[in-house]
Write a protein that holds these residues in place. Structure first.
Motif, PDB file in Angstrom:
ATOM      1  N   ALA A 142       0.825  -1.212   0.000  1.00  0.00           N
ATOM      2  CA  ALA A 142       0.000   0.000   0.000  1.00  0.00           C
ATOM      3  C   ALA A 142       0.860   1.262   0.000  1.00  0.00           C
ATOM      4  O   ALA A 142       0.381   2.336  -0.364  1.00  0.00           O
ATOM      5  CB  ALA A 142      -0.930  -0.011   1.209  1.00  0.00           C
ATOM      6  N   ALA A 143       2.105   1.151   0.380  1.00  0.00           N
ATOM      7  CA  ALA A 143       2.997   2.313   0.434  1.00  0.00           C
ATOM      8  C   ALA A 143       3.488   2.741  -0.946  1.00  0.00           C
ATOM      9  O   ALA A 143       4.052   3.824  -1.088  1.00  0.00           O
ATOM     10  CB  ALA A 143       4.192   2.008   1.331  1.00  0.00           C
ATOM     11  N   ASN A 144       3.260   1.934  -1.957  1.00  0.00           N
ATOM     12  CA  ASN A 144       3.727   2.246  -3.305  1.00  0.00           C
ATOM     13  C   ASN A 144       2.658   3.036  -4.060  1.00  0.00           C
ATOM     14  O   ASN A 144       2.037   2.538  -4.992  1.00  0.00           O
ATOM     15  CB  ASN A 144       4.093   0.962  -4.056  1.00  0.00           C
ATOM     16  N   CYS A 145       2.449   4.267  -3.672  1.00  0.00           N
ATOM     17  CA  CYS A 145       1.394   5.116  -4.250  1.00  0.00           C
ATOM     18  C   CYS A 145       1.497   5.195  -5.766  1.00  0.00           C
ATOM     19  O   CYS A 145       0.487   5.139  -6.474  1.00  0.00           O
ATOM     20  CB  CYS A 145       1.474   6.526  -3.686  1.00  0.00           C
ATOM     21  N   ALA A 146       2.715   5.341  -6.268  1.00  0.00           N
ATOM     22  CA  ALA A 146       2.924   5.563  -7.696  1.00  0.00           C
ATOM     23  C   ALA A 146       2.536   4.365  -8.561  1.00  0.00           C
ATOM     24  O   ALA A 146       2.366   4.520  -9.771  1.00  0.00           O
ATOM     25  CB  ALA A 146       4.379   5.946  -7.953  1.00  0.00           C
ATOM     26  N   ALA A 147       2.355   3.193  -7.960  1.00  0.00           N
ATOM     27  CA  ALA A 147       1.951   2.029  -8.749  1.00  0.00           C
ATOM     28  C   ALA A 147       0.566   2.231  -9.350  1.00  0.00           C
ATOM     29  O   ALA A 147       0.308   1.796 -10.471  1.00  0.00           O
ATOM     30  CB  ALA A 147       1.973   0.770  -7.889  1.00  0.00           C
ATOM     31  N   CYS A 148      -0.320   2.870  -8.643  1.00  0.00           N
ATOM     32  CA  CYS A 148      -1.696   3.085  -9.106  1.00  0.00           C
ATOM     33  C   CYS A 148      -1.989   4.556  -9.414  1.00  0.00           C
ATOM     34  O   CYS A 148      -2.701   4.869 -10.351  1.00  0.00           O
ATOM     35  CB  CYS A 148      -2.692   2.594  -8.067  1.00  0.00           C
ATOM     36  N   HIS A 149      -1.436   5.432  -8.593  1.00  0.00           N
ATOM     37  CA  HIS A 149      -1.604   6.876  -8.795  1.00  0.00           C
ATOM     38  C   HIS A 149      -0.456   7.328  -9.696  1.00  0.00           C
ATOM     39  O   HIS A 149       0.622   7.673  -9.214  1.00  0.00           O
ATOM     40  CB  HIS A 149      -1.569   7.623  -7.462  1.00  0.00           C
ATOM     41  N   ARG A 150      -0.701   7.318 -10.983  1.00  0.00           N
ATOM     42  CA  ARG A 150       0.352   7.552 -11.978  1.00  0.00           C
ATOM     43  C   ARG A 150       0.989   8.934 -11.877  1.00  0.00           C
ATOM     44  O   ARG A 150       2.084   9.142 -12.372  1.00  0.00           O
ATOM     45  CB  ARG A 150      -0.177   7.323 -13.392  1.00  0.00           C
ATOM     46  N   GLN A 151       0.318   9.871 -11.246  1.00  0.00           N
ATOM     47  CA  GLN A 151       0.863  11.217 -11.099  1.00  0.00           C
ATOM     48  C   GLN A 151       1.163  11.543  -9.631  1.00  0.00           C
ATOM     49  O   GLN A 151       1.209  12.696  -9.239  1.00  0.00           O
ATOM     50  CB  GLN A 151      -0.114  12.240 -11.683  1.00  0.00           C
ATOM     51  N   ALA A 152       1.398  10.514  -8.840  1.00  0.00           N
ATOM     52  CA  ALA A 152       1.655  10.699  -7.409  1.00  0.00           C
ATOM     53  C   ALA A 152       2.858  11.597  -7.145  1.00  0.00           C
ATOM     54  O   ALA A 152       2.838  12.416  -6.236  1.00  0.00           O
ATOM     55  CB  ALA A 152       1.851   9.349  -6.726  1.00  0.00           C
ATOM     56  N   GLU A 153       3.894  11.447  -7.959  1.00  0.00           N
ATOM     57  CA  GLU A 153       5.097  12.257  -7.736  1.00  0.00           C
ATOM     58  C   GLU A 153       4.865  13.736  -7.990  1.00  0.00           C
ATOM     59  O   GLU A 153       5.603  14.568  -7.488  1.00  0.00           O
ATOM     60  CB  GLU A 153       6.255  11.722  -8.569  1.00  0.00           C
ATOM     61  N   GLN A 154       3.808  14.048  -8.733  1.00  0.00           N
ATOM     62  CA  GLN A 154       3.440  15.447  -8.958  1.00  0.00           C
ATOM     63  C   GLN A 154       2.396  15.902  -7.938  1.00  0.00           C
ATOM     64  O   GLN A 154       1.900  17.014  -8.008  1.00  0.00           O
ATOM     65  CB  GLN A 154       2.883  15.640 -10.376  1.00  0.00           C
ATOM     66  N   GLY A 155       2.028  15.015  -7.013  1.00  0.00           N
ATOM     67  CA  GLY A 155       1.056  15.358  -5.980  1.00  0.00           C
ATOM     68  C   GLY A 155      -0.388  15.199  -6.418  1.00  0.00           C
ATOM     69  O   GLY A 155      -1.294  15.695  -5.761  1.00  0.00           O
ATOM     70  N   VAL A 156      -0.623  14.498  -7.520  1.00  0.00           N
ATOM     71  CA  VAL A 156      -1.979  14.317  -8.038  1.00  0.00           C
ATOM     72  C   VAL A 156      -2.502  12.951  -7.613  1.00  0.00           C
ATOM     73  O   VAL A 156      -1.928  11.920  -7.976  1.00  0.00           O
ATOM     74  CB  VAL A 156      -2.025  14.450  -9.576  1.00  0.00           C
ATOM     75  N   PHE A 157      -3.585  12.955  -6.844  1.00  0.00           N
ATOM     76  CA  PHE A 157      -4.193  11.718  -6.361  1.00  0.00           C
ATOM     77  C   PHE A 157      -5.668  11.642  -6.744  1.00  0.00           C
ATOM     78  O   PHE A 157      -6.447  10.947  -6.125  1.00  0.00           O
ATOM     79  CB  PHE A 157      -4.024  11.604  -4.836  1.00  0.00           C
ATOM     80  N   ASP A 158      -6.029  12.335  -7.792  1.00  0.00           N
ATOM     81  CA  ASP A 158      -7.390  12.345  -8.288  1.00  0.00           C
ATOM     82  C   ASP A 158      -7.765  10.938  -8.744  1.00  0.00           C
ATOM     83  O   ASP A 158      -6.987  10.259  -9.399  1.00  0.00           O
ATOM     84  CB  ASP A 158      -7.481  13.325  -9.457  1.00  0.00           C
ATOM     85  N   GLU A 159      -8.974  10.506  -8.415  1.00  0.00           N
ATOM     86  CA  GLU A 159      -9.410   9.156  -8.782  1.00  0.00           C
ATOM     87  C   GLU A 159      -9.423   8.931 -10.283  1.00  0.00           C
ATOM     88  O   GLU A 159      -9.289   7.801 -10.752  1.00  0.00           O
ATOM     89  CB  GLU A 159     -10.792   8.866  -8.182  1.00  0.00           C
ATOM     90  N   ASP A 160      -9.562   9.997 -11.063  1.00  0.00           N
ATOM     91  CA  ASP A 160      -9.569   9.865 -12.519  1.00  0.00           C
ATOM     92  C   ASP A 160      -8.210   9.438 -13.070  1.00  0.00           C
ATOM     93  O   ASP A 160      -8.123   8.978 -14.205  1.00  0.00           O
ATOM     94  CB  ASP A 160      -9.977  11.184 -13.183  1.00  0.00           C
ATOM     95  N   THR A 161      -7.153   9.610 -12.292  1.00  0.00           N
ATOM     96  CA  THR A 161      -5.819   9.253 -12.765  1.00  0.00           C
ATOM     97  C   THR A 161      -5.346   7.899 -12.235  1.00  0.00           C
ATOM     98  O   THR A 161      -4.228   7.496 -12.519  1.00  0.00           O
ATOM     99  CB  THR A 161      -4.786  10.340 -12.371  1.00  0.00           C
TER     100      THR A 161
END
Length: 176
Positions: free
Chosen positions: A151-170
């Motif tokens: 669960a700690a690997n945000c970028a695996a599913c949230h493709r723009q996590a490194e840019q701070g984007v966690f919108d469900e559409d992404t």
């Protein structure tokens, strides 16, 4: 002639306003996109040191007490020795505290704190009630997929996590 100039002025003003309104990010003054986009806060040492092993998690995901505890135990950072020189460690801690969930600098932080007791200081973002509630539909089998790992690997599913984007559409959950 005055009416023509006035009309051109109004049309130009509306055009400029529209261009600005639709090209600027939505959200509050912190660029927080209604809570799904994190403020663009940055610190060179935080970015360099923390992102060398994982994404540089936003300070807004944990309260100050959690960040203090985490930074105070870098020699045992989730099974790794992530020790830093004292000056770098102090610089990163100041940044984390100034932008923590309970610092009042973002909507995301406010939402994290709303679901947390006043004295809570979870050691992991994934242990906050906010995180659990936002991910309650994700099964343990999904977290354990090889392409995700945890669960700690945000970028695996949230493709723009490194840019701070966690919108469900992404969000794109890997199949394997």
């Amino acid at each position: 002639m005055n009416y023509l100039l006035r009309g051109i002025g109004v049309v130009t003003a509306v055009g400029v306003f529209s261009l600005l309104a639709f090209s600027l990010p939505s959200g509050d003054a912190h660029g927080d996109g209604g809570g799904n986009v994190l403020p663009r806060t940055t610190n060179k040492a935080w970015q360099q040191e923390c992102a060398s092993c994982h994404i540089a998690y936003s300070p807004a995901f944990l309260p100050k007490t959690s960040w203090r505890r985490l930074m105070g135990g870098l020699d045992q950072h989730f099974g790794e020795n992530a020790s830093l020189d004292p000056a770098t460690q102090a610089d990163i801690l100041r940044f984390l505290e100034a932008n923590a969930a309970d610092s009042g600098t973002s909507r995301m932080g406010s939402r994290v704190m709303q679901s947390m007791g006043a004295n809570q200081a979870p050691p992991r973002i994934t242990e906050t009630r906010w995180f659990v509630r936002k991910h309650d539909e994700v099964s343990k089998s999904v977290w354990s997929r090889k392409s995700i790992g945890s669960a700690a690997n945000c970028a695996a599913c949230h493709r723009q996590a490194e840019q701070g984007v966690f919108d469900e559409d992404t969000v794109r959950i890997p199949k394997q």
